[in-house]
Write a protein that holds these residues in place. Structure first.
Motif, short mmCIF file in Angstrom:
data_model
loop_
_atom_site.label_atom_id
_atom_site.label_comp_id
_atom_site.label_asym_id
_atom_site.label_seq_id
_atom_site.Cartn_x
_atom_site.Cartn_y
_atom_site.Cartn_z
N ASN A 58 -14.19 -11.79 -17.88
CA ASN A 58 -14.38 -13.22 -17.67
C ASN A 58 -15.08 -13.49 -16.35
N GLU A 59 -16.02 -14.42 -16.39
CA GLU A 59 -16.65 -14.90 -15.16
C GLU A 59 -15.70 -15.97 -14.64
N LEU A 60 -15.11 -15.73 -13.48
CA LEU A 60 -13.98 -16.54 -13.03
C LEU A 60 -14.33 -17.97 -12.63
N LEU A 61 -15.54 -18.21 -12.15
CA LEU A 61 -15.88 -19.57 -11.72
C LEU A 61 -16.08 -20.50 -12.90
N SER A 62 -16.69 -20.00 -13.99
CA SER A 62 -16.93 -20.84 -15.17
C SER A 62 -15.85 -20.67 -16.23
N GLY A 63 -15.16 -19.51 -16.21
CA GLY A 63 -14.16 -19.21 -17.22
C GLY A 63 -14.75 -18.60 -18.48
N ASN A 64 -16.08 -18.40 -18.53
CA ASN A 64 -16.73 -17.87 -19.71
C ASN A 64 -16.52 -16.37 -19.83
N ALA A 65 -16.23 -15.92 -21.06
CA ALA A 65 -16.17 -14.48 -21.34
C ALA A 65 -17.60 -14.00 -21.50
N MET A 66 -17.94 -12.90 -20.83
CA MET A 66 -19.31 -12.38 -20.87
C MET A 66 -19.28 -10.97 -21.46
N PRO A 67 -20.11 -10.70 -22.48
CA PRO A 67 -20.12 -9.35 -23.05
C PRO A 67 -20.71 -8.32 -22.08
N ALA A 68 -20.18 -7.12 -22.12
CA ALA A 68 -20.66 -6.04 -21.25
C ALA A 68 -22.14 -5.78 -21.50
N GLY A 69 -22.88 -5.59 -20.41
CA GLY A 69 -24.29 -5.27 -20.50
C GLY A 69 -25.21 -6.45 -20.69
N SER A 70 -24.67 -7.64 -20.93
CA SER A 70 -25.55 -8.81 -21.08
C SER A 70 -26.14 -9.19 -19.72
N THR A 71 -27.21 -9.96 -19.74
CA THR A 71 -27.89 -10.35 -18.51
C THR A 71 -27.64 -11.81 -18.21
N LEU A 72 -27.32 -12.08 -16.97
CA LEU A 72 -27.05 -13.44 -16.49
C LEU A 72 -28.10 -13.78 -15.43
N GLN A 73 -28.77 -14.90 -15.57
CA GLN A 73 -29.74 -15.34 -14.56
C GLN A 73 -28.98 -16.08 -13.46
N MET A 74 -29.05 -15.56 -12.26
CA MET A 74 -28.38 -16.19 -11.12
C MET A 74 -29.34 -17.13 -10.42
N GLU A 75 -28.94 -18.37 -10.30
CA GLU A 75 -29.73 -19.38 -9.61
C GLU A 75 -29.68 -19.13 -8.10
N PRO A 76 -30.64 -19.66 -7.35
CA PRO A 76 -30.60 -19.52 -5.89
C PRO A 76 -29.27 -20.04 -5.32
N LEU A 77 -28.79 -19.37 -4.30
CA LEU A 77 -27.56 -19.72 -3.59
C LEU A 77 -26.36 -19.84 -4.52
N SER A 78 -26.22 -18.87 -5.42
CA SER A 78 -25.09 -18.89 -6.35
C SER A 78 -24.29 -17.59 -6.26
N THR A 79 -23.07 -17.65 -6.78
CA THR A 79 -22.17 -16.50 -6.79
C THR A 79 -21.50 -16.42 -8.17
N VAL A 80 -21.35 -15.20 -8.68
CA VAL A 80 -20.57 -14.99 -9.90
C VAL A 80 -19.52 -13.94 -9.61
N ILE A 81 -18.34 -14.10 -10.22
CA ILE A 81 -17.23 -13.17 -10.02
C ILE A 81 -16.68 -12.80 -11.40
N PHE A 82 -16.63 -11.50 -11.66
CA PHE A 82 -16.08 -11.00 -12.91
C PHE A 82 -14.79 -10.25 -12.63
N TYR A 83 -13.85 -10.40 -13.56
CA TYR A 83 -12.60 -9.64 -13.48
C TYR A 83 -12.45 -8.86 -14.76
N SER A 84 -12.19 -7.58 -14.64
CA SER A 84 -12.11 -6.71 -15.81
C SER A 84 -10.73 -6.67 -16.45
N GLY A 85 -9.72 -7.21 -15.75
CA GLY A 85 -8.37 -7.17 -16.29
C GLY A 85 -7.68 -5.84 -16.10
N MET A 86 -8.25 -4.98 -15.27
CA MET A 86 -7.69 -3.64 -15.05
C MET A 86 -6.49 -3.71 -14.16
#
Length: 86
Positions: A58-86
């Motif tokens: 899950n991408e923690l800021l948006s709450g969206n589940a993201m599939p492994a290996g997919s590509t996310l376009q990061m906008e300028p001055l942005s941050t994404v945080i993923f948690y694997s649940g490990m």
């Protein structure tokens, strides 16, 4: 002006060879720690393609589940945080 914007503008004024805490800053960073993957786009103008970690999660800021290996376009001055649940 955001803090990241201020830091980026200050870093742009450092001349080669000049000693400064802003010297050597990059436009993007990826960090991994304890099941978290954090990607930061420090650029004010550039977009970066970020490949979602192999653990997906899950991408923690948006709450969206993201599939492994997919590509996310990061906008300028942005941050994404993923948690694997490990």
């Amino acid at each position: 002006m955001t803090l990241l914007s201020h830091l980026h503008r200050r870093a742009a004024t450092v001349k080669p060879g000049e000693d400064s805490p802003f010297a050597g800053r990059g436009d993007s960073y990826v960090m991994r720690y304890a099941g978290y993957t954090i990607a930061v786009n420090m650029s004010e103008t550039k977009r970066f393609a970020f490949q979602v970690p192999q653990h997906g999660g899950n991408e923690l800021l948006s709450g969206n589940a993201m599939p492994a290996g997919s590509t996310l376009q990061m906008e300028p001055l942005s941050t994404v945080i993923f948690y694997s649940g490990m």
